[in-house]
Structures are given as C-alpha cells and as structure tokens.
Design an enzyme around this catalytic site. Structure first.
Site, PDB file in Angstrom:
ATOM      1  CG  ASP A  44      -2.145   0.828   1.087  1.00 12.35           C
ATOM      2  OD1 ASP A  44      -2.100   1.804   0.319  1.00 12.35           O
ATOM      3  OD2 ASP A  44      -3.154   0.511   1.727  1.00 12.35           O
ATOM      4  CG  ASP A  45      -0.419   4.625   0.048  1.00 14.15           C
ATOM      5  OD1 ASP A  45      -1.129   4.259  -0.896  1.00 14.15           O
ATOM      6  OD2 ASP A  45      -0.865   5.293   0.992  1.00 14.15           O
ATOM      7  CB  CYS A  82      -5.964   2.132  -2.397  1.00 20.55           C
ATOM      8  SG  CYS A  82      -6.918   3.284  -1.397  1.00 20.55           S
ATOM      9  NE  ARG A  86      -6.048  -1.418  -2.129  1.00 20.16           N
ATOM     10  CZ  ARG A  86      -5.206  -2.118  -1.355  1.00 20.16           C
ATOM     11  NH1 ARG A  86      -5.491  -3.372  -1.053  1.00 20.16           N
ATOM     12  NH2 ARG A  86      -4.121  -1.559  -0.874  1.00 20.16           N
ATOM     13  CE  LYS A 144      -6.582   0.299   1.166  1.00 11.35           C
ATOM     14  NZ  LYS A 144      -5.658   1.444   1.067  1.00 11.35           N
ATOM     15  CG  HIS A 146     -10.596   1.040   0.273  1.00 10.68           C
ATOM     16  ND1 HIS A 146      -9.751   2.006  -0.213  1.00 10.68           N
ATOM     17  CD2 HIS A 146     -11.628   1.710   0.841  1.00 10.68           C
ATOM     18  CE1 HIS A 146     -10.223   3.206   0.036  1.00 10.68           C
ATOM     19  NE2 HIS A 146     -11.369   3.054   0.686  1.00 10.68           N
ATOM     20  CG  HIS A 235      -2.896   3.804   3.840  1.00  6.90           C
ATOM     21  ND1 HIS A 235      -3.500   4.603   4.777  1.00  6.90           N
ATOM     22  CD2 HIS A 235      -3.516   4.064   2.659  1.00  6.90           C
ATOM     23  CE1 HIS A 235      -4.459   5.306   4.203  1.00  6.90           C
ATOM     24  NE2 HIS A 235      -4.490   5.003   2.909  1.00  6.90           N
ATOM     25  CG  ASP A 340      -2.372   0.713  -3.159  1.00 10.59           C
ATOM     26  OD1 ASP A 340      -1.277   1.297  -3.027  1.00 10.59           O
ATOM     27  OD2 ASP A 340      -3.291   0.810  -2.308  1.00 10.59           O
ATOM     28  CG  ASN A 341      -1.750   4.331  -4.455  1.00 13.16           C
ATOM     29  OD1 ASN A 341      -2.856   3.888  -4.163  1.00 13.16           O
ATOM     30  ND2 ASN A 341      -0.900   4.734  -3.532  1.00 13.16           N
ATOM     31  CE  LYS A 395      -3.350   7.162  -1.672  1.00 12.53           C
ATOM     32  NZ  LYS A 395      -3.481   6.608  -0.308  1.00 12.53           N
TER      33      LYS A 395
END
Length: 612
Positions: A44-45, A82, A86, A144, A146, A235, A340-341, A395
């Site tokens: 994540d991130d 995100c 996803r 996660k 989301h 994150h 994810d980014n 991001k």
C-alpha cells in the site's frame, strides 16, 4: 475503435486426460502437471524505487530474492489511489466499469450514485477469485479490501472462500483503531461478519499469519490455492516497531532532495531506469536546507518510520516464503508483488490548522513518538517524491510517480517466467487477471460468466513478456485511457497524454514520451501538435465510452477527503457526546435549581426577620 476492452490474449488450456489404452502394450499417458498456486502480495502506497531491487536503500531482501527468481517490470502502471487499482487488479476491467470511478473518501457529492461511481465493486464484473474458484482453486484474502463494506460487497460475496478484510482505506497497525480523522471505527470482518483483531497485533504480521492458517486449513482438499495478501504497509499511519525504527536512525537527515538523487542512481544501477534518465525538481517540496532543526527532525523521523515499516513487511513476506518452502509449495507457486499506487504525499499536519489540530487531539504527534503506537505519522510530499524517484509526482497524481510502481513476478519452479530479467514493455494492472488465469490454465471470462453477461476484461495476457518471447503486449496504435478525480491519462505506444488538476498540476494537457523520458521532463505538446490533438480526441472517446464525469469547479482530492470525513463523522461524534451533554446539562440544571432554592430561602428569611 473500442475503448471497453482491448481483448484478452489466448488462454493456455490444460490438455484433457487421455483415456487409458485398452491394450496393455500401450504406454500410460502421464497426468498433466498440477496447477500452480498463486500469491498476490499487494503493498500500500509504495513508490517506484522503494524496493531494494529497484534501487532503494530500504532493506527488502525477501522481495529482492523474488525479483532474482523472477522478473521486474519497469513500465508497469496502476491507478493513482487504492480502490480503483484494487478493482482493476481483481477484475481486469477498467475502474469506471467496475464501479470505482472514484472512492467513497474522494468522491464529490454530485457524482454519488451515477453510473460507474458506485464506490464499491459492482455486480457487472466478476473477480479473479470467482474465475479461479470455478477453475478448481480455493481462494483466500487477508488485509485491506476497500471495495465495499456491506455483506454483498465483501470478499466472501465476491469469490473468496475465506477472508479477513478491512473495508476502509487504512487503519492503525498496532491496535483495533481506525484513522480517527476519517472513520469512527476500524471495520474488520471475517467471512462477511464483524471481527476483532488479536492482541498483541501488528498488521503485516497478522495478515500473513491468517493467510498461512487459511492455506494450511484447506490443504486436505488437494486443490491449489489463490492467496491475496493485502498489506496496510505503508499507508498512513506509518508505524513500525522500535527495533525496526532504530535500524534506520540517522539515515534520512540529509533530506529528500539528496534521497531523490540517490534513488535515481540506485534505479539506474539496478537496470530499471536508463543511465540518461532525466528528473525534475518537484515544486511541491521545500528546500531542505531552509527547514528548522525541529522540522528536519520531524520529517527525517517520519521517513525513518516509513523505511522501518517497509522492512517489517518484507520480513513477513520472507516468513510466508519460508513456510511455503517447508510445505513443498514454493516451486509451484506464482508470486506477484506490486503496489497499489505511488507514495502518499498527504500529511494531516501540513493541511491547515483544523487538520493538524484534530491530529494533535486524537494522536501523540511529538517528534519522539513518530511511527510508534498512538501516532499518525506521514512522510509528506518531500519524501513521497523521493520514494517515486526518478519519476514526477506521487499518489493521487496521474504523473508517473503516482501510476508507475514496482511489479515483480516469479514462478520459481517453472520456465513460464524467465528469471533475472527486467521487462521494459508497457503493462497495466488490468493485465494481471488475464495473465494469471492464463498461467493457471483457467479459461478467462469473455463477457460472460456463470450464464450471465459481464463486463469484458480490458487487460492483456503478459505471458509473452514473462517468458521472453515478446517485447510488447499492448499494440502501439491502441489507446488506453485512465481517469481518477479529474487527473487523466491517455497511453498510446511510447507516449502519454496527461492532465493533473490543482494542487498537483495546472489542469492542462501535456504530452510526454515515457519511454525516453519517464521522468516527464520535456513536454512535447508544441513540438508534436498532430499527435497531441489526436491523443486528446482519443481520450475524449475513452471518457465518453466509459462514462467519465467532469469534476466540479474547484475540486481537490485532498480537500474532498476531509469534507467527506467531516460529513460522515460529525453526526456519530455528536451523538457519542450526547450522554455527556445530558449529564452536563443535568449538573448545570441542578446547580441552577439549587441556586434558585437558596435565593428563595434567603428572600423568605429576610421577609420573616423584617429586613428590607
């Protein structure tokens, strides 16, 4: 020209078992090889150069080992935040068609409920888990999600046999607590029902622990497994153990400009960037030399915690790999690692008095507490730009630093993924579903699944890039569009048309050759006006075909996050204060009553005594 789907590459099917020959002289036909297990490791991130194998100083030996056993992509793209990523990873379908034209946290009120803006994974798509389960796999997810929070939108309603999932964008990594600036509670569930976290708890450790349990519990079935492990690292809140933080003490005191230069050099040395890659100086970053000693300590401490959190996640990846080696699963497992980014630039402490006041009210924001339990640590724009080096942006942006991320794919015991290479060809997150289905020998949906019509996949099979037989998966003359929160892109061959709304850009279109200039340093819009105009027309066609809505005047994704949070949190928090208000009101009412009784008694006393 169709913008709904670029088509799915040919699916490699398992040959059926031959019938045993009647003659005993005929040789027996060998059974086909077992289908591979599949493990997705979704960070994540993480920025483009956050992994050691991509040039980072952060220690990620286990991810580096997977990179050595497989391939690294240097031109792989996702969405700028995100949920859309996803959705596309899960389905192979463009995010607007999957229901994630925007996230619940960033969607403007005017777009809510419009087609493609469901803010959860809609029923017009089927997931990779749906298709793999139909192909004989057991399917698990941890971490996660989301992509929805209601029973019909949680993972076990979307193809997963077992799932321990967080429905929100992030949460605390040490306890069952949400990001209190955005949510009232941490919304964890297991198999579609509300669930609680164990004590003690650390997010990266827990999501791997639970996945190992699911894999082992289902082993007796004899079926291959699909494991989607979705880390909360890195994150906000950025958090790690004291020991991991201590390992990076003093590493980032030179600041983000120096780190950005070091990462550029590292990316070149690892072969994921060319030696002549150009790099912009990010306008959103302050001059490190002009910061106060306190500001430097705060910022370098946040980056220290960020590196520590990444190393902690990598250690858990190593623990999973060791477990699969011990169980004999490792060599027949496909591993996919991606982010994810790009890295997160938003920092509540730098978003005005209200945000910083709320952060200080709910958290211990002292310098010494950064990255530790009870803190809400974020690296901010400066170090986020370094994490994306040598790319522009981070991001939320549609610049390469927001969309281009590391992708590692390995299949240690199989030649389908030729190891030790860097793949420079353009690839996109929508390619993951058709590629994994192809490698698994499971037929991919082609607009129909289970007797119903569904959105066809837009992604392409990357098998040729993985085995080295091809250098290109996406034809140079086929445009590929993207939009999120008004930040938009049209990819076509080596070129990228891009627009970023404030505060990330000027709101105008720009043109770059992202093969020769991945750092987006030279705008070609004036030098190549015909290409510029053609690609704008291509984007307009993509936007119309996919129902992309224009953003309201003055829209800003970071600002919308806090406006939406204020709307969703205000009433619950006022209601939570109601008992206190009633009690306080009772105390005040009692004091008023007591004072009036006393005054009345004094008046009567005076009257009886004859005193005026």
């Amino acid at each position: 020209m169709s913008f709904r789907s670029a088509g799915v590459g040919a699916v490699r099917r398992r040959a059926p078992l031959a019938l045993l020959a009647l003659s005993t002289a005929s040789p027996a036909v060998a059974a086909p090889p077992a289908k591979p297990n599949i493990v997705i490791l979704l960070a994540d991130d993480w920025g483009f150069s956050d992994v050691g194998a991509y040039g980072s100083e952060i220690r990620t030996p286990h991810l580096d080992a997977l990179a050595a056993a497989g391939v690294r992509f240097s031109n792989f793209h996702v969405a700028g935040s995100c949920s859309p990523t996803r959705a596309m990873l899960q389905t192979g379908v463009i995010s607007h068609r999957a229901g994630l034209g925007n996230m619940p946290e960033t969607i403007p009120p005017a777009h809510r409920g419009k087609p493609g803006y469901d803010t959860h994974l809609n029923n017009r798509v089927v997931t990779l888990a749906d298709q793999l389960r139909a192909g004989g796999y057991r399917t698990y997810l941890t971490g996660k999600w989301h992509l929805g929070h209601t029973p019909d939108t949680l993972p076990t309603a979307r193809g997963y046999d077992r799932a321990f999932a967080l429905s929100q964008s992030g949460a605390d990594n040490f306890e069952e607590k949400p990001n209190l600036l955005l949510y009232q509670k941490a919304d964890w569930s297991e198999d579609g029902k509300p669930a609680h976290l164990p004590k003690p708890y650390y997010s990266s450790t827990f999501v791997v622990d639970r996945m190992i349990r699911y894999i082992d519990d289902g082993r007796a079935s004899g079926k291959p497994f699909f494991a989607s492990i979705n880390f909360l690292a890195n994150h906000i809140p950025v958090q790690a153990s004291d020991a991991d933080i201590a390992a990076y003490a003093g590493r980032y005191t030179s600041g983000w400009t120096a780190l950005r230069d070091q990462r550029r050099t590292g990316a070149i040395s690892k072969g994921v960037m060319s030696a002549d890659v150009r790099m912009v100086t990010m306008k959103s970053t302050a001059d490190w030399a002009k910061l106060s000693s306190e500001e430097k300590a705060q910022r370098s401490g946040a980056m220290t915690a960020y590196a520590a959190m990444a190393t902690a996640m990598d250690r858990e990846v190593g623990r999973l790999v060791a477990h699969l080696k011990a169980s004999g699963d490792y060599e027949n497992t496909i591993f996919v690692f991606l982010s994810d980014n790009g890295a997160e630039a938003t920092d509540p402490m730098a978003m005005g008095r209200m945000a910083s006041a709320n952060a200080r009210y709910f958290y211990d924001q002292s310098i010494a507490q950064q990255g530790r339990p009870g803190s809400l640590t974020a690296i901010g724009a400066g170090f986020a730009s370094a994490a994306a080096s040598p790319l522009r942006g981070y991001k939320f942006t549609a610049s390469e630093g927001g969309l281009r991320v590391p992708l590692i794919m390995a299949w240690p015991g199989h030649s389908a993924i030729k190891s030790g290479r860097v793949v420079p060809g353009f690839a996109h997150v929508t390619d993951m579903a058709p590629t994994l289905l192809s490698l698994a020998g499971v037929p991919a949906q082609r607009g129909e699944f289970g007797g119903r019509a569904v959105e066809p996949m837009a992604g392409r099979d990357l098998a040729g890039l993985l085995n080295g037989s091809q250098t290109v998966a996406h034809p140079a003359d086929v445009p590929f569009g993207y939009e999120l929160s008004g930040n938009a892109v049209l990819f076509k061959g080596d070129y990228k048309l891009v627009k970023n709304l404030p505060p990330y850009g000027d709101g105008g279109w720009h043109l770059f050759d992202i093969v020769s200039d991945p750092g987006e340093t030279l705008d070609l819009s004036r030098a190549q006006p015909d290409r510029f105009a053609t690609m704008q027309a291509d984007y307009a066609a993509f936007a119309k075909a996919n129902g992309v809505l224009p953003m309201p005047e003055g829209y800003s994704a970071p600002q919308q996050i806090f406006e939406n949070a204020r709307e969703t949190l205000l009433i619950p928090r006022l209601l939570s204060l109601w008992p206190l208000a009633m009690a306080l009101g009772g105390v005040i009412g009692g004091l008023i009553w007591w004072r009036r009784r006393r005054q009345a008694g004094a008046t009567v006393g005076k009257s009886l005594s004859g005193v005026d």
